[in-house]
Scaffold this motif. Structure first.
Motif, PDB file in Angstrom:
ATOM      1  N   SER A  17       1.382  17.976 -42.159  1.00 47.98           N
ATOM      2  CA  SER A  17       1.437  19.155 -41.318  1.00 47.98           C
ATOM      3  C   SER A  17       1.668  20.385 -42.166  1.00 47.98           C
ATOM      4  N   SER A  18       0.951  21.505 -41.801  1.00 48.68           N
ATOM      5  CA  SER A  18       1.083  22.748 -42.543  1.00 48.68           C
ATOM      6  C   SER A  18       2.331  23.523 -42.164  1.00 48.68           C
ATOM      7  N   SER A  19       2.882  23.242 -40.989  1.00 49.41           N
ATOM      8  CA  SER A  19       4.077  23.939 -40.542  1.00 49.41           C
ATOM      9  C   SER A  19       5.313  23.291 -41.124  1.00 49.41           C
ATOM     10  N   GLY A  20       6.442  24.028 -41.044  1.00 48.88           N
ATOM     11  CA  GLY A  20       7.690  23.472 -41.528  1.00 48.88           C
ATOM     12  C   GLY A  20       8.112  24.117 -42.821  1.00 48.88           C
ATOM     13  N   PRO A  21       9.068  23.529 -43.524  1.00 53.09           N
ATOM     14  CA  PRO A  21       9.595  24.120 -44.760  1.00 53.09           C
ATOM     15  C   PRO A  21       8.561  24.101 -45.878  1.00 53.09           C
ATOM     16  N   THR A  22       8.716  25.018 -46.801  1.00 52.49           N
ATOM     17  CA  THR A  22       7.841  25.043 -47.971  1.00 52.49           C
ATOM     18  C   THR A  22       8.372  24.094 -49.035  1.00 52.49           C
ATOM     19  N   LEU A  23       7.556  23.831 -50.034  1.00 57.06           N
ATOM     20  CA  LEU A  23       7.988  22.963 -51.127  1.00 57.06           C
ATOM     21  C   LEU A  23       9.193  23.552 -51.853  1.00 57.06           C
ATOM     22  N   ALA A  24       9.173  24.871 -52.045  1.00 52.08           N
ATOM     23  CA  ALA A  24      10.292  25.526 -52.732  1.00 52.08           C
ATOM     24  C   ALA A  24      11.584  25.407 -51.927  1.00 52.08           C
ATOM     25  N   LEU A  69      19.073  10.557 -37.133  1.00 51.64           N
ATOM     26  CA  LEU A  69      18.245  10.574 -35.929  1.00 51.64           C
ATOM     27  C   LEU A  69      17.170  11.654 -36.020  1.00 51.64           C
ATOM     28  N   VAL A  70      17.530  12.794 -36.594  1.00 49.34           N
ATOM     29  CA  VAL A  70      16.532  13.851 -36.819  1.00 49.34           C
ATOM     30  C   VAL A  70      15.450  13.355 -37.777  1.00 49.34           C
ATOM     31  N   HIS A  71      15.869  12.683 -38.837  1.00 45.68           N
ATOM     32  CA  HIS A  71      14.906  12.136 -39.803  1.00 45.68           C
ATOM     33  C   HIS A  71      13.994  11.119 -39.127  1.00 45.68           C
ATOM     34  N   ALA A  72      14.575  10.239 -38.328  1.00 43.56           N
ATOM     35  CA  ALA A  72      13.770   9.239 -37.627  1.00 43.56           C
ATOM     36  C   ALA A  72      12.773   9.898 -36.668  1.00 43.56           C
ATOM     37  N   TYR A  73      13.181  10.979 -36.038  1.00 43.55           N
ATOM     38  CA  TYR A  73      12.283  11.699 -35.127  1.00 43.55           C
ATOM     39  C   TYR A  73      11.065  12.232 -35.879  1.00 43.55           C
ATOM     40  N   TYR A  74      11.283  12.786 -37.069  1.00 41.55           N
ATOM     41  CA  TYR A  74      10.160  13.311 -37.842  1.00 41.55           C
ATOM     42  C   TYR A  74       9.252  12.193 -38.348  1.00 41.55           C
ATOM     43  N   ILE A  75       9.846  11.031 -38.648  1.00 38.60           N
ATOM     44  CA  ILE A  75       9.009   9.877 -38.999  1.00 38.60           C
ATOM     45  C   ILE A  75       8.161   9.474 -37.797  1.00 38.60           C
ATOM     46  N   PHE A  76       8.796   9.465 -36.639  1.00 38.12           N
ATOM     47  CA  PHE A  76       8.121   9.073 -35.402  1.00 38.12           C
ATOM     48  C   PHE A  76       6.951  10.007 -35.087  1.00 38.12           C
ATOM     49  N   SER A  77       7.133  11.310 -35.344  1.00 37.81           N
ATOM     50  CA  SER A  77       6.114  12.299 -35.002  1.00 37.81           C
ATOM     51  C   SER A  77       5.220  12.679 -36.173  1.00 37.81           C
ATOM     52  N   GLY A  78       5.382  12.008 -37.322  1.00 42.39           N
ATOM     53  CA  GLY A  78       4.568  12.332 -38.492  1.00 42.39           C
ATOM     54  C   GLY A  78       4.835  13.728 -39.000  1.00 42.39           C
ATOM     55  N   GLY A  79       6.093  14.022 -39.306  1.00 43.15           N
ATOM     56  CA  GLY A  79       6.529  15.381 -39.586  1.00 43.15           C
ATOM     57  C   GLY A  79       6.126  15.960 -40.920  1.00 43.15           C
ATOM     58  N   GLY A  80       5.516  15.204 -41.821  1.00 41.89           N
ATOM     59  CA  GLY A  80       5.094  15.755 -43.100  1.00 41.89           C
ATOM     60  C   GLY A  80       6.254  16.253 -43.938  1.00 41.89           C
ATOM     61  N   LEU A  81       6.233  17.526 -44.316  1.00 44.26           N
ATOM     62  CA  LEU A  81       7.286  18.096 -45.146  1.00 44.26           C
ATOM     63  C   LEU A  81       8.629  18.137 -44.419  1.00 44.26           C
ATOM     64  N   LYS A  82       8.598  18.216 -43.100  1.00 41.58           N
ATOM     65  CA  LYS A  82       9.848  18.155 -42.342  1.00 41.58           C
ATOM     66  C   LYS A  82      10.531  16.803 -42.555  1.00 41.58           C
ATOM     67  N   GLU A  83       9.744  15.759 -42.624  1.00 42.52           N
ATOM     68  CA  GLU A  83      10.298  14.428 -42.876  1.00 42.52           C
ATOM     69  C   GLU A  83      10.934  14.351 -44.254  1.00 42.52           C
ATOM     70  N   VAL A  84      10.274  14.961 -45.261  1.00 36.86           N
ATOM     71  CA  VAL A  84      10.810  14.965 -46.620  1.00 36.86           C
ATOM     72  C   VAL A  84      12.127  15.736 -46.664  1.00 36.86           C
ATOM     73  N   MET A  85      12.157  16.909 -46.010  1.00 38.71           N
ATOM     74  CA  MET A  85      13.374  17.709 -45.967  1.00 38.71           C
ATOM     75  C   MET A  85      14.514  16.947 -45.299  1.00 38.71           C
ATOM     76  N   ALA A  86      14.226  16.319 -44.152  1.00 38.22           N
ATOM     77  CA  ALA A  86      15.260  15.571 -43.428  1.00 38.22           C
ATOM     78  C   ALA A  86      15.791  14.417 -44.279  1.00 38.22           C
ATOM     79  N   ALA A  87      14.914  13.763 -45.045  1.00 37.14           N
ATOM     80  CA  ALA A  87      15.344  12.657 -45.902  1.00 37.14           C
ATOM     81  C   ALA A  87      16.278  13.148 -47.003  1.00 37.14           C
ATOM     82  N   MET A  88      15.957  14.276 -47.621  1.00 41.42           N
ATOM     83  CA  MET A  88      16.815  14.822 -48.674  1.00 41.42           C
ATOM     84  C   MET A  88      18.183  15.207 -48.123  1.00 41.42           C
ATOM     85  N   VAL A  89      18.192  15.831 -46.941  1.00 38.09           N
ATOM     86  CA  VAL A  89      19.458  16.235 -46.324  1.00 38.09           C
ATOM     87  C   VAL A  89      20.288  15.002 -45.963  1.00 38.09           C
TER      88      VAL A  89
END
Length: 323
Positions: free
Chosen positions: A2-9, A208-228
């Motif tokens: 997904s193009s939306s969500g946090p940037t790589l930086a 739970l937030v991380h799991a939600y992004y996995i469930f919805s295919g969150g892209g970079l949001k999933e990566v951010m949630a995993a790091m947090v």
């Protein structure tokens, strides 16, 4: 992705800041335990979690920013390392919390055996999640052709993570209550200790937030949630030790220098029991003698407590030493 969500930086900055906080908290915890010569299994898991978290940060930065420099096979390997080191940080942190609770229990009791068995179950869950990721990603390998490869983990992984995270954190939150409420700590101190352990609920929310992004295919949001989630898990694992240390210092500062504290001495045990997971010997059939500040009052005879009080004093003494 997904193009939306946090940037790589933004993901890198958040990962660096949270990892630094987690490393500082863990290092401080290990320093406290080493200074008091009370390093144990829970500290080993915390140290492993810190190492895994640091490696996760490095791999994640390579995966997010420098992936174009590497061949496709290396990019795929970097993704697998990010995913698996995430699990390593989260579950080593949970095992650290669990063994912190174990060291507060009396050796060779039923409750202690239950907690140790729970630690083994945690290990099986970690292995299950580790294997599930490989199985899902290798079963549907189309993601490997993407310029920035990221496996679509799907609903199965999301549901498994939600169930295991909620169950594991529920154990870590509820287990200390039966220990703390059976001790003679003051009510404020009980609240402080239980609050530190209850911080596992923060990990639950983030997971739970991380799991939600996995469930919805969150892209970079999933990566951010995993790091947090990884860094928060490690920080929470150290809260119990750090908070107890801070409040002990505060209690010492608030204690008047003219007052004489109550000192409890234990007689030498008639026999010693060695538990494989115990940090100290636990004496059986000991008779503690309590000395009190009796200035200004009539002398009183020293009394030996009954068997029930002996058991309670032994248990409280062990818990006080561990903290």
């Amino acid at each position: 992705m997904s193009s939306s969500g946090p940037t790589l930086a933004q993901i890198e900055v958040a990962g660096i800041i949270l990892t630094i906080v987690a490393v500082i908290a863990t290092s401080f915890r290990l320093f406290i335990r080493a200074q008091h010569k009370r390093l144990w299994i829970d500290d080993a898991w915390a140290a492993l979690g810190m190492i895994f978290n640091f490696i996760l940060l490095i791999v994640d930065c390579l995966y997010l920013q420098d992936y174009e420099k590497y061949p496709q096979g290396t990019r795929i390997a970097l993704y697998y390392m990010v995913a698996q080191f995430f699990y390593a940080v989260v579950w080593s942190s949970r095992l650290s919390i669990l063994f912190t609770i174990v060291r507060l229990t009396v050796p060779r009791t039923f409750f202690r055996r239950v907690l140790v068995s729970t630690a083994i179950i945690f290990g099986f869950i970690w292995a299950l999640l580790f294997s599930q990721l490989w199985w899902i990603c290798e079963k549907f390998p189309s993601w490997k052709t993407q310029p920035h490869p990221q496996c679509d983990l799907g609903r199965g992984v999301a549901i498994t993570q939600m169930i295991t995270d909620v169950l594991a954190d529920s154990v870590l939150i509820s287990a200390p209550f039966s220990i703390i409420y059976n001790t003679r700590l003051s009510r404020p101190r009980k609240v402080r200790v239980l609050t530190a352990f209850s911080a596992s609920s923060i990990t639950t929310v983030v997971s739970l937030v991380h799991a939600y992004y996995i469930f919805s295919g969150g892209g970079l949001k999933e990566v951010m949630a995993a790091m947090v989630e990884a860094s928060i898990s490690l920080i929470v694992a150290n809260l119990g030790v750090v908070v107890a240390f801070i409040f002990n210092l505060k209690a010492e500062e608030e204690t008047p220098s003219t007052s004489t504290p109550v000192i409890t001495f234990g007689s030498q045990p008639r026999k010693r029991i060695r538990d494989p997971l115990a940090t100290t010997f636990v004496g059986a059939e000991s008779t503690p003698i309590v000395l009190e500040d009796l200035s200004g009052s009539l002398p009183r005879s020293l009394k030996a407590s009954d068997d029930d009080e002996n058991s309670m004093n032994n248990r409280e003494g062990k818990q006080a030493n561990e903290w």
